[in-house]
Structure formats: C-alpha cells, structure tokens
Design a protein around this motif. Structure first.
Motif, PDB file in Angstrom:
ATOM      1  N   ILE A 132     -22.052  49.811   3.414  1.00  0.00           N
ATOM      2  CA  ILE A 132     -23.462  49.880   3.802  1.00  0.00           C
ATOM      3  C   ILE A 132     -24.106  48.576   3.375  1.00  0.00           C
ATOM      4  CG2 ILE A 132     -25.644  51.123   3.587  1.00  0.00           C
ATOM      5  CD1 ILE A 132     -23.993  53.578   2.630  1.00  0.00           C
ATOM      6  N   ASP A 133     -24.498  47.762   4.353  1.00  0.00           N
ATOM      7  CA  ASP A 133     -25.149  46.483   4.063  1.00  0.00           C
ATOM      8  C   ASP A 133     -26.623  46.566   4.411  1.00  0.00           C
ATOM      9  OD1 ASP A 133     -22.885  45.130   3.185  1.00  0.00           O
ATOM     10  OD2 ASP A 133     -22.383  44.381   5.171  1.00  0.00           O
ATOM     11  N   LEU A 134     -27.465  46.129   3.492  1.00  0.00           N
ATOM     12  CA  LEU A 134     -28.892  46.013   3.735  1.00  0.00           C
ATOM     13  C   LEU A 134     -29.102  44.707   4.504  1.00  0.00           C
ATOM     14  CD1 LEU A 134     -31.784  46.942   3.308  1.00  0.00           C
ATOM     15  CD2 LEU A 134     -31.620  46.240   0.932  1.00  0.00           C
ATOM     16  N   LEU A 135     -29.516  44.826   5.766  1.00  0.00           N
ATOM     17  CA  LEU A 135     -29.638  43.657   6.644  1.00  0.00           C
ATOM     18  C   LEU A 135     -31.031  43.051   6.612  1.00  0.00           C
ATOM     19  CD1 LEU A 135     -27.768  45.128   9.750  1.00  0.00           C
ATOM     20  CD2 LEU A 135     -26.814  43.651   7.955  1.00  0.00           C
ATOM     21  N   LEU A 136     -32.028  43.895   6.827  1.00  0.00           N
ATOM     22  CA  LEU A 136     -33.423  43.457   6.891  1.00  0.00           C
ATOM     23  C   LEU A 136     -34.309  44.482   6.198  1.00  0.00           C
ATOM     24  CD1 LEU A 136     -33.508  42.583  10.695  1.00  0.00           C
ATOM     25  CD2 LEU A 136     -33.829  40.907   8.873  1.00  0.00           C
ATOM     26  N   ARG A 175     -15.599  54.733  -1.734  1.00  0.00           N
ATOM     27  CA  ARG A 175     -15.360  53.284  -1.807  1.00  0.00           C
ATOM     28  C   ARG A 175     -15.062  52.910  -3.244  1.00  0.00           C
ATOM     29  NH1 ARG A 175     -18.240  48.219   0.983  1.00  0.00           N
ATOM     30  NH2 ARG A 175     -16.690  46.717   0.301  1.00  0.00           N
ATOM     31  N   THR A 176     -13.955  52.232  -3.467  1.00  0.00           N
ATOM     32  CA  THR A 176     -13.525  51.949  -4.834  1.00  0.00           C
ATOM     33  C   THR A 176     -13.957  50.580  -5.333  1.00  0.00           C
ATOM     34  OG1 THR A 176     -11.385  51.286  -3.932  1.00  0.00           O
ATOM     35  CG2 THR A 176     -11.577  53.529  -4.806  1.00  0.00           C
ATOM     36  N   HIS A 177     -14.127  49.595  -4.431  1.00  0.00           N
ATOM     37  CA  HIS A 177     -14.568  48.273  -4.887  1.00  0.00           C
ATOM     38  C   HIS A 177     -15.304  47.546  -3.768  1.00  0.00           C
ATOM     39  CE1 HIS A 177     -10.546  47.788  -3.161  1.00  0.00           C
ATOM     40  NE2 HIS A 177     -10.952  46.608  -2.767  1.00  0.00           N
ATOM     41  N   LYS A 178     -16.228  46.690  -4.183  1.00  0.00           N
ATOM     42  CA  LYS A 178     -17.001  45.892  -3.241  1.00  0.00           C
ATOM     43  C   LYS A 178     -16.247  44.601  -2.935  1.00  0.00           C
ATOM     44  CE  LYS A 178     -20.882  46.338  -1.969  1.00  0.00           C
ATOM     45  NZ  LYS A 178     -21.333  46.866  -0.680  1.00  0.00           N
ATOM     46  N   THR A 226     -27.646  52.728  -2.026  1.00  0.00           N
ATOM     47  CA  THR A 226     -26.542  52.550  -1.065  1.00  0.00           C
ATOM     48  C   THR A 226     -25.215  52.354  -1.789  1.00  0.00           C
ATOM     49  OG1 THR A 226     -26.955  50.164  -0.800  1.00  0.00           O
ATOM     50  CG2 THR A 226     -27.999  51.650   0.801  1.00  0.00           C
ATOM     51  N   GLN A 227     -25.229  51.662  -2.921  1.00  0.00           N
ATOM     52  CA  GLN A 227     -23.989  51.486  -3.677  1.00  0.00           C
ATOM     53  C   GLN A 227     -23.504  52.824  -4.234  1.00  0.00           C
ATOM     54  OE1 GLN A 227     -25.067  48.238  -6.321  1.00  0.00           O
ATOM     55  NE2 GLN A 227     -24.301  46.726  -4.866  1.00  0.00           N
TER      56      GLN A 227
END
Length: 154
Positions: A97-101, A81-84, A72-73
């Motif tokens: 993109i967040d891994l939720l579960l 996307r340039t930075h988290k 996902t990163q």
C-alpha cells in the motif's frame, strides 16, 4: 482531504488481497470515494514468476499523512507482509500500500515523501490513477495525472 493509494499484490488470491486492503483502508482511514479497475502487470524492479494485480483507491479522510502511513503499514503486516522494500530492493508481497497523493500536499521527511517520488515513472500506478483522477493536478510536476500517464506511454 482526498488521499490516493497505490495497491499491489503478487502472492495468494490477488483479487481478494486487493479487496481486503480496500476494506481495511475504509474501516481505518476513511470513506472510499473511488476505486480503479484491477490491472495485471509484470513485476517492476525485480524478477519474479508471479505477476502483479494493481489498483488505485481514493479515500476521503481527516487523518494526517504520517498517521495514515502508520495505519497502512499496520494493514500490510496484518495481511502477511513480512518486510518493506528498502533502497530499491523489491520482492514478492501479499500486499503493498503506497501513499501516492494527499490532496496537493508536498512533504519530504525521512519516512514519507509526497507526492510519491516514483509514481510518474510507473505505468502500474499511473494507469489506474489516470482512470479515476485524470484531471487531478500533480502538485510538483504541475501536470494533470491524465497527461502524466499519456507522457509515460510516449
């Protein structure tokens, strides 16, 4: 394994950004089982003139959680996307993109915490999550996602 991802974008063609992220996830992580509606939301945790478009997607996969995080990163970087976000400092982004579960896995490592530690505080996550998985049990809180969303509204 069923994995739930939170998706968000507030730059560019937002609907196209979400659709492209879902396409990349399906190509590299696994079969998309369900996709929520797209929700227009205000920025959370920072000020911006750009509203967000958010969604949640459920994917069937055999990949382990840390490999999923790496994929996902990579997708985020490829999409521009340039930075988290770091230490609660958020900014505009083409895609998040967040891994939720990850099924009912509870994981606490320096790079990944499951379930996502802030998801139950965020309406922009819980509304689409409750739409596609209202009866799924949160493995730490012991409540269904639908009930967590209803609690958030109260």
């Amino acid at each position: 394994m069923h994995v739930y991802f939170g998706l968000g974008t507030n730059l560019g063609d937002k609907e196209q950004n979400l659709r492209l992220a879902v396409q990349h996830i399906e190509e590299r992580i696994g079969k998309v089982v369900s996709l929520s509606a797209f929700y227009a939301t205000a920025p959370w945790g920072f000020a911006s003139d750009n509203t967000f478009l958010n969604a949640v997607v459920c994917v069937e996969t055999s990949l382990p959680p840390l490999e999923i995080l790496s994929v996902t990163q990579s997708i985020e970087k490829e999409m521009g996307r340039t930075h988290k976000s770091v230490n609660g400092v958020y900014s505009d982004r083409v895609i998040d993109i967040d891994l939720l579960l990850y099924d009912d896995l509870v994981l606490d490592t320096p790079t990944l915490k499951l379930p996502h530690p802030l998801m139950q505080e965020r309406r922009f996550v819980m509304e689409p999550l409750a739409e596609i998985a209202p009866d799924v049990m949160h493995p730490v809180l012991g409540k269904t996602l639908g009930n967590i969303y209803r609690d958030l509204l109260d």
